[in-house]
Design a protein around this motif. Sequence first.
Motif, PDB file in Angstrom:
ATOM      1  N   TRP A 263      -1.303 -11.404  -1.134  1.00 50.40           N
ATOM      2  CA  TRP A 263      -0.891 -11.678  -2.514  1.00 50.40           C
ATOM      3  C   TRP A 263      -1.596 -12.893  -3.107  1.00 50.40           C
ATOM      4  CZ3 TRP A 263       1.021  -9.182  -6.325  1.00 50.40           C
ATOM      5  CH2 TRP A 263       1.575  -9.860  -7.419  1.00 50.40           C
TER       6      TRP A 263
ATOM      7  N   VAL B   9       2.908   2.975  -5.016  1.00 56.25           N
ATOM      8  CA  VAL B   9       2.534   1.597  -4.660  1.00 56.25           C
ATOM      9  C   VAL B   9       3.649   0.629  -5.033  1.00 56.25           C
ATOM     10  CG1 VAL B   9       0.930  -0.274  -5.188  1.00 56.25           C
ATOM     11  CG2 VAL B   9       0.063   2.019  -4.786  1.00 56.25           C
ATOM     12  N   LEU B  10       4.251   0.802  -6.200  1.00 54.27           N
ATOM     13  CA  LEU B  10       5.333  -0.091  -6.625  1.00 54.27           C
ATOM     14  C   LEU B  10       6.515  -0.032  -5.673  1.00 54.27           C
ATOM     15  CD1 LEU B  10       6.599  -1.971  -8.757  1.00 54.27           C
ATOM     16  CD2 LEU B  10       7.364   0.087  -9.973  1.00 54.27           C
TER      17      LEU B  10
ATOM     18  N   SER C 202      -1.325   4.820  -0.932  1.00 53.14           N
ATOM     19  CA  SER C 202      -0.368   3.899  -1.566  1.00 53.14           C
ATOM     20  C   SER C 202       0.244   2.954  -0.547  1.00 53.14           C
ATOM     21  CB  SER C 202       0.730   4.698  -2.271  1.00 53.14           C
ATOM     22  OG  SER C 202       0.191   5.540  -3.261  1.00 53.14           O
TER      23      SER C 202
ATOM     24  N   ASN D 195      -3.157  -4.877  -8.228  1.00 51.32           N
ATOM     25  CA  ASN D 195      -1.746  -4.548  -8.398  1.00 51.32           C
ATOM     26  C   ASN D 195      -1.392  -4.398  -9.873  1.00 51.32           C
ATOM     27  OD1 ASN D 195       0.998  -4.222  -7.411  1.00 51.32           O
ATOM     28  ND2 ASN D 195       1.399  -6.248  -8.267  1.00 51.32           N
TER      29      ASN D 195
ATOM     30  N   ALA E 243      -0.165  -0.949  -0.768  1.00 51.27           N
ATOM     31  CA  ALA E 243       1.013  -1.803  -0.867  1.00 51.27           C
ATOM     32  C   ALA E 243       1.007  -2.871   0.221  1.00 51.27           C
ATOM     33  CB  ALA E 243       2.275  -0.951  -0.768  1.00 51.27           C
ATOM     34  N   TYR E 244       0.613  -2.510   1.418  1.00 53.20           N
ATOM     35  CA  TYR E 244       0.540  -3.488   2.509  1.00 53.20           C
ATOM     36  C   TYR E 244      -0.495  -4.562   2.200  1.00 53.20           C
ATOM     37  CZ  TYR E 244      -0.237  -5.367   7.197  1.00 53.20           C
ATOM     38  OH  TYR E 244      -0.370  -6.197   8.274  1.00 53.20           O
TER      39      TYR E 244
ATOM     40  N   LEU F  33       6.670   1.190  -2.480  1.00 49.59           N
ATOM     41  CA  LEU F  33       6.333   0.785  -1.110  1.00 49.59           C
ATOM     42  C   LEU F  33       6.074  -0.704  -1.014  1.00 49.59           C
ATOM     43  CD1 LEU F  33       4.016   3.773  -0.113  1.00 49.59           C
ATOM     44  CD2 LEU F  33       6.361   3.371   0.601  1.00 49.59           C
ATOM     45  N   ALA F  34       5.491  -1.308  -2.035  1.00 43.72           N
ATOM     46  CA  ALA F  34       5.252  -2.756  -2.006  1.00 43.72           C
ATOM     47  C   ALA F  34       6.565  -3.523  -1.961  1.00 43.72           C
ATOM     48  CB  ALA F  34       4.427  -3.179  -3.221  1.00 43.72           C
ATOM     49  N   ASN F  35       7.578  -3.053  -2.670  1.00 40.56           N
ATOM     50  CA  ASN F  35       8.882  -3.718  -2.633  1.00 40.56           C
ATOM     51  C   ASN F  35       9.500  -3.638  -1.244  1.00 40.56           C
ATOM     52  OD1 ASN F  35       8.792  -4.446  -5.344  1.00 40.56           O
ATOM     53  ND2 ASN F  35       9.708  -2.527  -6.009  1.00 40.56           N
TER      54      ASN F  35
ATOM     55  N   ARG G  82       7.531  -5.918   1.165  1.00 41.19           N
ATOM     56  CA  ARG G  82       7.830  -7.312   0.858  1.00 41.19           C
ATOM     57  C   ARG G  82       9.160  -7.751   1.479  1.00 41.19           C
ATOM     58  NH1 ARG G  82       7.204  -6.772  -4.124  1.00 41.19           N
ATOM     59  NH2 ARG G  82       4.973  -7.268  -4.191  1.00 41.19           N
TER      60      ARG G  82
END
Length: 298
Positions: free
Chosen positions: A121, A177-178, A110, A130, A114-115, A180-182, A185
């Motif tokens: 993006w 993933v949600l 994850s 995603n 996420a990275y 860690l992505a935040n 970011r």
Amino acid sequence: MTTTLTKAQQSEQAARRERQRRSRPAARRSNWIAGLAGWIWLVVVAVPLYWILITSLKAQSRYYSSNPLVPSSDPTLDNYRLVIESDFIRYFVNSVVVTLGAVVPAVAFSFMAAYAIVRGWRMRGLRVINGLFLMGLAIPLQATVIPVYLIIIKLKLYDSLLALILPSTAFAIPLSVLVLANFVRDIPKELFDSMRVDGATEWTTLWRLAAPLTRPAILTVSIYNGLTIWNGFLLPLVLTQSPDRRTLPLALWTFQGQYGVNVPAVLAAVVLTTLPVLVLYAFGRRQLLSGLTAGFSR
């Protein structure tokens, strides 16, 4: 001119004091209500825990004849001894293997996903991936039990710990993933640019820059997924059959059938099952709270 400014400042200070004086009763009333609600919630939570603990120390013969909220005058550890002698250690090891075997790869995958999603993006493929991860949040575990069961049968993994690890890993990935992505970011873009200027690869940037800065989030999702998998009951019930493949939640269910009305023994098993969770919370409490509140403080 100085006299005019002084009078204006004095009037402003007087108005501020008046506003503070008027707001104090409302604040005191809110604090009083919040404090009362907190004490009520503490009683609601603490009384069942207290009952479980004192009941687990009672003899079975005195359980129905004594006050349920009064501790026993001669507490005994026979219930804990009975639970431990009933293959509790094996169930405990199975739960540890399943939890670690699912959490470690789920969090690692994850974090890398996420990275990649945050850094790439603009790539359409990563945006689609995603979206698939986000769709995974809308699919409950109960709706996929039969397909997962059929897949495990086809893979000839039924009645094995790997049959529990693979689905648990898959269901832990979307939320991880949600979150860690935040956090990834929120890392300033200038830091990534400086790492690139220094000649660092994406792999080096991932583990030497992004990983340390998102450590609270990594620990948060690890603890959350660990607790979820540790307390999982449906997958062990459907995907295992042999007694030596049971995890602790499923073992508690079998303890009830095995001991019948021996409530103190069942509650002793509950206490032993909860101890690892309490230890995990005691060591990861600060990191968990910082990870949960970091998104609000940024």
